[in-house]
Design a protein around this motif. Structure first.
Motif, PDB file in Angstrom:
ATOM      1  N   GLY A  13     -13.925  -1.952   6.910  1.00 47.90           N
ATOM      2  CA  GLY A  13     -13.390  -0.685   7.409  1.00 47.90           C
ATOM      3  C   GLY A  13     -13.987   0.512   6.670  1.00 47.90           C
ATOM      4  N   ALA A  14     -13.507   1.666   7.022  1.00 48.27           N
ATOM      5  CA  ALA A  14     -14.063   2.919   6.504  1.00 48.27           C
ATOM      6  C   ALA A  14     -13.563   3.310   5.122  1.00 48.27           C
ATOM      7  CB  ALA A  14     -13.751   4.050   7.488  1.00 48.27           C
ATOM      8  N   TYR A  15     -12.474   2.723   4.637  1.00 57.05           N
ATOM      9  CA  TYR A  15     -11.822   3.252   3.439  1.00 57.05           C
ATOM     10  C   TYR A  15     -11.797   2.300   2.254  1.00 57.05           C
ATOM     11  CZ  TYR A  15     -10.472   6.606   6.931  1.00 57.05           C
ATOM     12  OH  TYR A  15     -10.499   7.536   7.933  1.00 57.05           O
ATOM     13  N   ALA A  16     -12.618   1.250   2.282  1.00 57.96           N
ATOM     14  CA  ALA A  16     -12.675   0.312   1.158  1.00 57.96           C
ATOM     15  C   ALA A  16     -14.131   0.017   0.818  1.00 57.96           C
ATOM     16  CB  ALA A  16     -11.951  -0.985   1.513  1.00 57.96           C
ATOM     17  N   MET A  17     -14.369  -0.334  -0.435  1.00 64.53           N
ATOM     18  CA  MET A  17     -15.686  -0.777  -0.874  1.00 64.53           C
ATOM     19  C   MET A  17     -15.718  -2.290  -0.722  1.00 64.53           C
ATOM     20  SD  MET A  17     -18.702  -0.314  -2.164  1.00 64.53           S
ATOM     21  CE  MET A  17     -18.685   1.358  -2.739  1.00 64.53           C
ATOM     22  N   SER A  18     -16.697  -2.783   0.016  1.00 60.59           N
ATOM     23  CA  SER A  18     -16.837  -4.217   0.220  1.00 60.59           C
ATOM     24  C   SER A  18     -17.395  -4.855  -1.048  1.00 60.59           C
ATOM     25  CB  SER A  18     -17.784  -4.465   1.397  1.00 60.59           C
ATOM     26  OG  SER A  18     -17.958  -5.842   1.606  1.00 60.59           O
ATOM     27  N   VAL A  19     -16.726  -5.895  -1.531  1.00 62.99           N
ATOM     28  CA  VAL A  19     -17.099  -6.556  -2.778  1.00 62.99           C
ATOM     29  C   VAL A  19     -17.405  -8.014  -2.484  1.00 62.99           C
ATOM     30  CG1 VAL A  19     -16.315  -7.156  -5.100  1.00 62.99           C
ATOM     31  CG2 VAL A  19     -15.592  -4.995  -4.062  1.00 62.99           C
ATOM     32  N   GLY A  37      -7.711  -9.016   9.282  1.00 63.55           N
ATOM     33  CA  GLY A  37      -8.181  -9.025  10.661  1.00 63.55           C
ATOM     34  C   GLY A  37      -8.276  -7.622  11.239  1.00 63.55           C
ATOM     35  N   ASP A  38      -8.844  -7.527  12.411  1.00 66.07           N
ATOM     36  CA  ASP A  38      -9.027  -6.220  13.050  1.00 66.07           C
ATOM     37  C   ASP A  38      -7.692  -5.549  13.364  1.00 66.07           C
ATOM     38  OD1 ASP A  38     -11.803  -6.367  12.944  1.00 66.07           O
ATOM     39  OD2 ASP A  38     -11.963  -7.284  14.925  1.00 66.07           O
ATOM     40  N   ALA A  39      -6.756  -6.300  13.916  1.00 64.03           N
ATOM     41  CA  ALA A  39      -5.444  -5.723  14.248  1.00 64.03           C
ATOM     42  C   ALA A  39      -4.713  -5.302  12.982  1.00 64.03           C
ATOM     43  CB  ALA A  39      -4.604  -6.720  15.039  1.00 64.03           C
ATOM     44  N   GLY A  40      -4.785  -6.115  11.933  1.00 62.38           N
ATOM     45  CA  GLY A  40      -4.153  -5.771  10.666  1.00 62.38           C
ATOM     46  C   GLY A  40      -4.791  -4.548  10.039  1.00 62.38           C
ATOM     47  N   ASN A  41      -6.114  -4.427  10.169  1.00 62.87           N
ATOM     48  CA  ASN A  41      -6.793  -3.255   9.626  1.00 62.87           C
ATOM     49  C   ASN A  41      -6.336  -1.991  10.346  1.00 62.87           C
ATOM     50  OD1 ASN A  41      -8.806  -2.340   7.656  1.00 62.87           O
ATOM     51  ND2 ASN A  41      -9.863  -1.603   9.487  1.00 62.87           N
ATOM     52  N   THR A  42      -6.129  -2.084  11.649  1.00 59.35           N
ATOM     53  CA  THR A  42      -5.600  -0.949  12.410  1.00 59.35           C
ATOM     54  C   THR A  42      -4.212  -0.590  11.890  1.00 59.35           C
ATOM     55  OG1 THR A  42      -6.891  -1.534  14.359  1.00 59.35           O
ATOM     56  CG2 THR A  42      -4.950  -0.143  14.707  1.00 59.35           C
ATOM     57  N   ASN A  93      -4.566   1.127   8.423  1.00 60.69           N
ATOM     58  CA  ASN A  93      -5.595   2.162   8.339  1.00 60.69           C
ATOM     59  C   ASN A  93      -5.058   3.494   7.803  1.00 60.69           C
ATOM     60  OD1 ASN A  93      -8.457   2.655   8.821  1.00 60.69           O
ATOM     61  ND2 ASN A  93      -7.724   4.201  10.266  1.00 60.69           N
ATOM     62  N   ASP A  94      -3.863   3.893   8.216  1.00 61.70           N
ATOM     63  CA  ASP A  94      -3.297   5.157   7.718  1.00 61.70           C
ATOM     64  C   ASP A  94      -3.103   5.112   6.202  1.00 61.70           C
ATOM     65  OD1 ASP A  94      -3.226   6.188  10.269  1.00 61.70           O
ATOM     66  OD2 ASP A  94      -1.081   5.820  10.556  1.00 61.70           O
ATOM     67  N   GLU A  95      -2.596   3.986   5.690  1.00 64.37           N
ATOM     68  CA  GLU A  95      -2.403   3.852   4.247  1.00 64.37           C
ATOM     69  C   GLU A  95      -3.745   3.842   3.515  1.00 64.37           C
ATOM     70  OE1 GLU A  95       1.282   2.629   6.189  1.00 64.37           O
ATOM     71  OE2 GLU A  95      -0.769   1.952   6.516  1.00 64.37           O
ATOM     72  N   MET A  96      -4.722   3.145   4.079  1.00 56.31           N
ATOM     73  CA  MET A  96      -6.052   3.100   3.455  1.00 56.31           C
ATOM     74  C   MET A  96      -6.658   4.495   3.383  1.00 56.31           C
ATOM     75  SD  MET A  96      -6.639  -0.052   2.598  1.00 56.31           S
ATOM     76  CE  MET A  96      -8.414  -0.103   2.419  1.00 56.31           C
ATOM     77  N   LEU A 153       0.833  -1.203   0.000  1.00 51.75           N
ATOM     78  CA  LEU A 153       0.000   0.000   0.000  1.00 51.75           C
ATOM     79  C   LEU A 153       0.870   1.257   0.000  1.00 51.75           C
ATOM     80  CD1 LEU A 153      -2.786  -1.095   2.502  1.00 51.75           C
ATOM     81  CD2 LEU A 153      -2.985  -0.863   0.018  1.00 51.75           C
ATOM     82  N   GLN A 154       1.962   1.220   0.746  1.00 53.78           N
ATOM     83  CA  GLN A 154       2.881   2.370   0.757  1.00 53.78           C
ATOM     84  C   GLN A 154       3.489   2.587  -0.626  1.00 53.78           C
ATOM     85  OE1 GLN A 154       5.454   1.174   3.981  1.00 53.78           O
ATOM     86  NE2 GLN A 154       4.055   1.989   5.540  1.00 53.78           N
ATOM     87  N   TRP A 155       3.764   1.505  -1.346  1.00 52.96           N
ATOM     88  CA  TRP A 155       4.282   1.619  -2.706  1.00 52.96           C
ATOM     89  C   TRP A 155       3.234   2.283  -3.606  1.00 52.96           C
ATOM     90  CZ3 TRP A 155       2.955   0.368  -7.585  1.00 52.96           C
ATOM     91  CH2 TRP A 155       3.938   0.487  -8.562  1.00 52.96           C
ATOM     92  N   VAL A 156       1.969   1.864  -3.457  1.00 58.49           N
ATOM     93  CA  VAL A 156       0.894   2.465  -4.259  1.00 58.49           C
ATOM     94  C   VAL A 156       0.778   3.954  -3.942  1.00 58.49           C
ATOM     95  CG1 VAL A 156      -1.583   2.481  -4.749  1.00 58.49           C
ATOM     96  CG2 VAL A 156      -0.379   0.302  -4.520  1.00 58.49           C
TER      97      VAL A 156
END
Length: 116
Positions: free
Chosen positions: A85-91, A44-49, A52-55, A22-25
């Motif tokens: 989460g708040a920054y992605a569209m669920s597909v 997971g929840d911890a991974g999403n945290t 989250n800044d990159e998202m 994500l940082q590369w993107v």
């Protein structure tokens, strides 16, 4: 399409590698005109945290992030992350008739159809 290096050939990944991708993107979205990111994974929840800044940075930059809702068939708003989460569209997935597939995690509403 620019492939991510966040997973191995057998589709194993770590949240740290997802974060690096994500940082590369973020660093290169303008240079390569990246307008969308596909995240068919669950951090997971911890991974999403952790990501989250990159998202949020991608969201604020106008880069669309589509993320898998999850494939365990939950009908209780139990989505995979980052889809929940708040920054992605669920597909989710559709079956061969165009209805929402039973394996797709979702809220309580049913009967969705592919538009078009």
């Amino acid at each position: 399409m620019i492939p991510s290096r966040s997973s191995t050939a057998n589709l194993q990944y770590t949240v740290a590698n997802v974060e690096k991708a994500l940082q590369w993107v973020i660093k290169n979205h303008t240079r390569y005109n990246i307008v969308a990111v596909n995240m068919s994974l669950h951090v997971g929840d911890a991974g999403n945290t952790q990501i989250n800044d990159e998202m949020k940075t991608l969201y604020d930059a106008g880069v669309f992030v589509g993320a898998a809702s999850g494939n365990w068939g939950a009908i209780n708003n139990d989505f995979a992350m980052p889809a929940g989460g708040a920054y992605a569209m669920s597909v989710g997935a559709l079956d061969k008739t165009g209805l929402l597939a039973g394996i797709t995690c979702r809220g309580s509403a049913t009967g969705y159809r592919l538009a078009g």
